[in-house]
Enzyme design. Structure first.
Site, mmCIF file in Angstrom:
data_model
loop_
_atom_site.group_PDB
_atom_site.id
_atom_site.type_symbol
_atom_site.label_atom_id
_atom_site.label_comp_id
_atom_site.label_asym_id
_atom_site.label_seq_id
_atom_site.Cartn_x
_atom_site.Cartn_y
_atom_site.Cartn_z
ATOM 1 N N HIS A 96 0.674 -2.138 9.061
ATOM 2 C CA HIS A 96 2.080 -2.476 8.849
ATOM 3 C C HIS A 96 2.987 -1.962 9.978
ATOM 4 C CE1 HIS A 96 1.816 -4.289 4.839
ATOM 5 N NE2 HIS A 96 0.883 -3.389 4.596
ATOM 6 N N HIS B 159 0.827 -1.197 0.000
ATOM 7 C CA HIS B 159 0.000 0.000 0.000
ATOM 8 C C HIS B 159 0.866 1.253 0.000
ATOM 9 C CE1 HIS B 159 -3.456 -2.400 0.289
ATOM 10 N NE2 HIS B 159 -4.222 -1.593 1.018
#
EC number: 3.6.1.-
Length: 322
Positions: free
Chosen positions: A284, A203
């Site tokens: 993340h 992403h």
């Protein structure tokens, strides 16, 4: 807005159908393949955004109270601290996961609307499209396919990761070829979990690569509208270092269509920045986000900075606004 041209000594003026390119001897030291001050300020937004999101995730009481799953690379959906912390939020599903589609639409909308590209199939449009294709190829190699699994999955395997099903002897008995399940997509398709190695944030990579592509392409249009100077340096064919400035030509450009093309691209780039901030805050680890940033910057450098120092490559890819 019109600008006044001041004659400079030792200058060369190269006329094109829509712009005048002024090449003057470089007056300050520095490598041509490094960003200008304006470009450096633009690029600095990305690491600062990742830092801001990471700090928020540490300081926010809601984020600290929500369990974080390293396997899911997000907070537990049942305790998500924000709507944007849920992977199924509408912006993640219909914008981020289809991010290169929106990048493509915004890019070609700008290329079609901005008069600075000239009329019809001009050299500038062809070179801009080539730059887009090279950046798109980098996106494909990193996230989709690289003569097999993409580079993200290859890096994950190289750092010791694998599909969790491969650790289960009972599950492995039913596999004719256990190494068949080596990508995240195929692992999830058979009910496995992708874990154990370093997973570059796809992403972060996509949002930075896509928005930067748009910024670098329409930045010359913004500098023209605002009357700002362009201080890019290039290496000429004879090896000399020179500065390049692209001046606005009021006879061939109107600000209204330029503004229309830039506005839509700016909207897409702005939403990408917001989703990058949300990714930094809720998804993340910091190192996964950092490597996503580095991989994106590498592709951008090859397309937008290396040609300034390489006349042969610049003859193919050109430079935005030139």
């Amino acid at each position: 807005m019109s600008t006044r041209r001041k004659p400079l000594s030792n200058s060369q003026f190269i006329s094109t159908p829509s712009t005048t390119i002024k090449t003057t001897p470089a007056t300050r030291a520095g490598a041509p393949f490094l960003p200008t001050r304006l470009e450096a300020q633009l690029l600095a937004i990305y690491p600062l955004t990742l830092l801001l999101g990471s700090v928020f995730s540490v300081l926010s009481p809601a984020s600290r109270a929500a369990p974080y799953s390293a396997d899911l690379q997000s907070h537990d959906p049942a305790f998500a601290p924000s709507y944007f912390a849920q992977k199924k939020n509408v912006f993640n599903v219909y914008f981020v996961k289809k991010g290169w589609f929106w990048t493509t639409v915004a890019f070609f909308a700008f290329v079609a609307m901005w008069p600075g590209f000239g009329r019809g199939v001009s050299t500038k449009r062809v070179r801009a499209t080539l730059r887009y294709l090279v950046v798109t190829t980098w996106w494909v190699f990193v996230t989709q396919w690289f003569f097999g699994p993409p580079l993200i999955d290859r890096g994950f395997r190289f750092t010791g990761g694998q599909c969790e099903l491969l650790r289960d002897p009972a599950a492995r008995e039913d596999m004719s070829d256990t190494r068949e399940y080596i990508t995240a997509a195929t692992c999830k398709a058979v009910g496995g979990v992708w874990k154990g190695g370093h997973d570059i944030s796809g992403h972060v990579f996509l949002l930075i690569l896509g928005s930067s592509l748009l910024w670098f392409e329409f930045l010359p249009a913004l500098t023209r509208v605002e009357g700002l100077r362009d201080g890019r340096k290039i290496v000429l064919a004879d090896g000399k270092l020179a500065s390049v400035a692209v001046e606005k030509d009021p006879l061939t450009e109107s600000e209204e269509p330029t503004t229309r093309g830039v506005k839509f691209s700016l909207g897409v780039a702005a939403l990408m920045w917001w989703m990058l901030l949300m990714t930094a805050a809720f998804f993340h680890t910091w190192f996964e986000k950092f490597t996503g940033l580095l991989v994106a910057f590498w592709g951008l450098w090859v397309v937008y900075f290396l040609p300034r120092a390489n006349p042969q490559l610049r003859a193919v890819l050109g430079m935005p606004g030139v």
